[in-house]
Structure formats: structure tokens, C-alpha cells
Design a protein around this motif. Structure first.
Motif: not given
Length: 369
Positions: A15, A17-19, A21-24, A94, A99
Motif C-alpha cells: 500500500r 509503494e502504491l501510494y 507511485k500514484n503521487q502527483v 498525505q 495523493d
């Protein structure tokens, strides 16, 4: 609470790593490192390595380092990336932007003058500043052109008493011309940190936004001084989404603060409310079944585990009261407690207990007279 299994830990890591990766990135572009500064820095380091005079004075602890110059080089090279990593570690992005993130490319210098001579509490990246030190509005400096507009916000995502998902806005200044804070439009006046007693450290975050144009902030303006916490309810993500077409986050600094005694009067007399106190109900300690012959354990301390704590406290209190006389002063403590010998016949466990009494250690000294 049971320890997490390997599978649960892997799920948390995925979770995370996914967070990431999806950061803008919603901030200004990260400036490129100046090659001239890096070349000069590397050359200076090589020259210092072969400089015999520098080696001699360093061995004598006489070397002087220009910290201001080091900080400037650090900010021009790796500073914004390092601040981003620290803020990410503290969960700043966060909890404010979900994100999204940004690199703090504008360096903020925030100083609290808390009355001591030549002493300032400077806000860095997570350092601790007590509420009594941050009770007055800080001075803020940053580099900006005079024809630009900026917005400064100070919020805390910790300790909202009514809406746990919201923040409190502690300071809001909009339409700041250049770096002249005094000429900006103060919409919400400064409120000192108010971390409740018992919850630990709270984060207080300064975010500087660059505006593309003048923004109408009329609906955010509060009557000042604003001492109603409900009116200071804030949500950074909603605020940014509403104005994201005209502003970009550019600067970041934050500190931590925990409760101190100065807040009691502030809650009662300024906020006119009861001071919130949070307490924890800890589970009773696990005590395994009593052994017949406990090896390598002091028998008196071991047996005390299985006695009623009230009985033990009563015993220590009565022992302490024996030395108290209503018309005589208490005996002065020994000047050098460990220099006084014990009788040869005193057993080891009793020596330890008496030594603790002399040095002011142990439970008997925690009981108030």
C-alpha cells in the motif's frame, strides 16, 4: 495487540509503494543543480584533502566552518529534495494533500522571538518548539520579486476536537506582494500552538503558495481576534482544489509542539473553554505464575509483584512517616550517601534497599509527604 504477521507487513508495504507511485506533483518544477557551484565545491574538497595546514588546525580543533555558506550550497543542490523526504516521513503531504506532493523550492525562514535576549526559535523541518516559545506571531522571510503575489497558511492536522479529518487554521495571509508579509491581507489572525495535554507532539505546518493573480479571499475572512476554534476549521485539500488554477505550493516548513503549563491559562482565559486532557487506560501488566524458587532475582522485589499495590504503598508510607515529627525539622540528607558503610551483618538485598533510600531512588521517594 498482537504483532503483525509477515503477510500483513507485506500488505502495508505494498500500500505504501502504491501510494508513492500514484503521487502527483502539484508544485513548481525542481530547479536544476548549478554546475558551477558543484564544480567549485568538488574542487574545494579536493584541495582541502591535500592541504597540510588544514590538517594541523583540524587536529587542534581550531578549524572554522562557514555554516551559512554550507547551508546556501546545500539548498542550491539537495535542499528541496531533502526537505521533501523529511516532510514525506512525517506524513505532511498525505495528511494535507492525500495523493499529491510538491518540492519546497522557496526557502522559508521563520523565527519566533520569545523574549530571551539574542535567542530565536527557528522553524526547520520537524524540530520541537514549545507553545510558550511560539505564543507570538513569527517573522517570516523568503526571496521573491516585488511584482509577485503569495499566500501563506499555517495549519495543523493534529488535535481537531470536533472533526478529526479536518485541521485548524492558525494563520492565513493572502495576496502578499513579494515578501512583504505586513502588506498582505490577513484573513485569519495568528493563533499560538494549542496541543492538548496527553496526545504528544502536534505538527504545525507553514505552506507558501505562489499566486498567478490576485484572489478574492473574502469568504475566508474572520473577525479578529478569532478565538473560536470552530471558525478555524480547515481543510487544505478542499482549499487547494478550489484555487488550484491560480496558485501553486512553493515553500514548506514545519515544527512540532507538545503541551506545556502556559496553555492552561490560555484555554481558560483566552479560548474560554475547559482544558482538554487525554488519558490512556493501559492494560494490566501480565504476571506469570509464581515460581517456587525464582533464580537470580531479588526475592523482595519478586514477591512484591504478587502483593496488593495498595498494601505496598501503605507500608512505604508508614515507614516514611516514622521519620516525620510535627515539631522538628526533618533530618538533613547525607552529603555523600555512598561514603557511609553498612553493618557487616546487613544482607545484600537490604543494603540495596537502604542505598536506594539514601540516593532518593525507588517507590518510597515517590510517595508525597
Amino acid at each position: 495487540m498482537n504483532a503483525r504477521t509477515l503477510e500483513e507487513r507485506l500488505q502495508v508495504a505494498k500500500r505504501r509503494e502504491l501510494y508513492l507511485k500514484n503521487q502527483v506533483n502539484i508544485g513548481l518544477p525542481l530547479p536544476k543543480m548549478p554546475t558551477t557551484v558543484i564544480k567549485e565545491w568538488n574542487k574545494e574538497m579536493k584541495d582541502n584533502q591535500i592541504n597540510p595546514k588544514l590538517e594541523k588546525i583540524s587536529r587542534k580543533l581550531q578549524i572554522n566552518i562557514d555554516l551559512q555558506k554550507i547551508r546556501e550550497i546545500w539548498w542550491q543542490t539537495h535542499g528541496p529534495e531533502h526537505v521533501y523526504k523529511i516532510a514525506e516521513h512525517y506524513g505532511i503531504y498525505q495528511h494535507l494533500y492525500k495523493d499529491a506532493f510538491f518540492y519546497p523550492v522557496i526557502k522559508l525562514q521563520i523565527d519566533y522571538d520569545f523574549g530571551s535576549e539574542d535567542t530565536l526559535a527557528r522553524v526547520y523541518n520537524g524540530n520541537v518548539i514549545k507553545p510558550s516559545e511560539a505564543k507570538n506571531q513569527p517573522s517570516i522571510k523568503y526571496d521573491a520579486d516585488s511584482d509577485t503575489l503569495w499566500t501563506l497558511l499555517m495549519t495543523t492536522p493534529d488535535g481537531n476536537f470536533t472533526k478529526s479529518n479536518n485541521e485548524y487554521c492558525h494563520w492565513f495571509i493572502g495576496n502578499i506582494p513579494g515578501n512583504d508579509i505586513a502588506k498582505g491581507e490577513q484573513l485569519i489572525d495568528y493563533l499560538r500552538p494549542i496541543p492538548p495535554r496527553g496526545i504528544g507532539y502536534c505538527r504545525y505546518i507553514f505552506v507558501l503558495y505562489k499566486q498567478d493573480k490576485r484572489i478574492d479571499y473574502t469568504k475566508y475572512k474572520k473577525e479578529q481576534p478569532c478565538l473560536s476554534l470552530s471558525e478555524r476549521d480547515w481543510n487544505t485539500l478542499e482549499f487547494y482544489r478550489e484555487h488550484q488554477d491560480y496558485m501553486t505550493p512553493a515553500g514548506l516548513a514545519f515544527f512540532q509542539s507538545d503541551w506545556d503549563h502556559s496553555l492552561s491559562n490560555f484555554y481558560h482565559f483566552n479560548l474560554e473553554t475547559k482544558e482538554p486532557v487525554f488519558e490512556y487506560d493501559f492494560p494490566k501488566p501480565y504476571i506469570k505464575k509464581q515460581e517456587w524458587f525464582p533464580l537470580r532475582r531479588a526475592f523482595n522485589l519478586y514477591l512484591d509483584r504478587y502483593r496488593d499495590p495498595k498494601e505496598i504503598n501503605k507500608e512505604f508510607l508508614l515507614k516514611k512517616l516514622k521519620k516525620v515529627h510535627p515539631f522538628k525539622e526533618p533530618e538533613p540528607p547525607l552529603k555523600y550517601p555512598n561514603a557511609h558503610a553498612f553493618e557487616i551483618s546487613v544482607p545484600t538485598w537490604l543494603r540495596v534497599e537502604r542505598r536506594k533510600e539514601r540516593l532518593g531512588w525507588g517507590r518510597i521517594n515517590n510517595i508525597e509527604e
